[in-house]
Design an enzyme around this catalytic site. Structure first.
Site, short mmCIF file in Angstrom:
data_model
loop_
_atom_site.label_atom_id
_atom_site.label_comp_id
_atom_site.label_asym_id
_atom_site.label_seq_id
_atom_site.Cartn_x
_atom_site.Cartn_y
_atom_site.Cartn_z
N PRO A 235 0.81 -1.22 0.00
CA PRO A 235 0.00 0.00 0.00
C PRO A 235 0.84 1.27 0.00
O PRO A 235 1.62 1.50 0.92
CB PRO A 235 -0.81 -0.11 1.29
CG PRO A 235 -0.60 -1.51 1.79
CD PRO A 235 0.69 -1.97 1.23
N GLU A 236 0.70 2.05 -1.05
CA GLU A 236 1.30 3.37 -1.11
C GLU A 236 0.16 4.38 -1.01
O GLU A 236 -0.97 4.00 -0.71
CB GLU A 236 2.08 3.56 -2.43
CG GLU A 236 3.17 2.51 -2.62
CD GLU A 236 3.97 2.70 -3.91
OE1 GLU A 236 4.06 3.84 -4.40
OE2 GLU A 236 4.48 1.70 -4.44
#
Length: 263
Positions: A2-3
């Site tokens: 997850p960015e």
DNA sequence: ATCTATTCCTGGCTGC
DNA sequence: TGCAGCCAGGAATAGA
């Protein structure tokens, strides 16, 4: 992994289901995911009201009626509603009308309660959408490290990780090993535009699911289908057909087009 | 001060 | 089929 776009997707989904609710109790199954509340996270959270939910770079913030719960999803962290615990469930939060489950296979993520936003997080760089062209260009000129390493550094701008760095450098046609200090105003502006546009498009498509990212409902994102370089080693560059190359920069797998992104 | 290398962790893949 | 060995990487930490 997850960015910013994945975390933004999660936050938008969970905010209306969390805000105004109370944490009746929290249970931690894997203390490894705790930072500075070893053994005391449950006590700190019991009975707290979730006032607002926000995002700070890659961090999810649950602002409580006392303090803030800072969640970093690391590589494999997931926030899921009402799922049965698995062997990868590291903590659960029992709310008024649902249970929020924190799963994390590799445990690179973390949970941390703090009276206020911790210093090291407060000190991170601005959101990519907030920095000005001038500030960005000036920051680049100060560092001799590779542009890839600098974008990954959360002290410059926060929220951009390996996938979107590669995608942005491809869009701006900059070689990942280019020394940041050698990027002058015009190219810096092109790069910042590439970063914000790729992030915005990824948010529109609910993020990228390359390994095991899913949202709070267990759904995959759609932006991985629109990647131009990341995970496409050997496949033709969408701009010039040259095979995409994979190298290691800043200890990270790095994908680029050797023709469009000259050293 | 700035930058690089190492460490954490486990599922999935490779090759014998 | 089994299994050892390697790889993925965000960010803290140690080292140069």
């Amino acid at each position: 992994m997850p960015e910013l776009p994945e975390v933004e997707t999660i936050v938008r989904d969970i905010a209306p289901r969390l805000e105004g609710r109370h944490i009746q109790f929290a249970e931690v199954y894997s203390p490894l995911v705790l930072r500075n509340n070893k053994g005391s996270l449950s006590e700190a959270l019991a009975g707290r009201k979730i006032v607002t939910v926000g995002r700070h770079g890659k961090h999810v913030l649950l602002h409580l009626d006392r303090g803030v719960l800072v969640i970093h999803l690391g590589m494999t962290g997931k926030l899921l509603f009402n799922t049965e615990p698995t062997r990868h469930t590291r903590a659960i939060f029992s709310l008024d009308d649902s249970t929020l489950v924190y799963d994390d296979i590799r445990m690179f993520g973390s949970l941390e309660w703090s009276a206020a936003l911790p210093e090291r997080i407060d000190r991170l760089g601005p959101e990519p959408f907030s920095i000005t062209d001038t500030e960005f260009a000036a920051a680049l000129r100060k560092h001799r490290t590779s542009i890839k390493a600098l974008i990954l550094n959360q002290k410059l701008i926060r929220g951009v990780g390996n996938i979107y760095t590669d995608e942005a450098l491809w869009r701006a046609q900059i070689h990942p090993k280019t020394s940041a200090s050698r990027i002058r105003k015009e190219r810096a502006l092109r790069l910042l535009n590439a970063i914000t546009s790729v992030l915005n498009e990824a948010i529109e498509h609910r993020g990228s699911s390359v390994s095991d990212y899913v949202d709070a409902e267990g759904r995959k994102g759609g932006f991985q289908l629109r990647h131009n370089v990341y995970g496409r080693e050997g496949k033709p560059c969408p701009r010039c057909e040259t095979p995409i190359r994979r190298i290691v920069v800043a200890q990270r797998g790095t994908h680029y087009c050797p023709k469009c992104q000259r050293a």
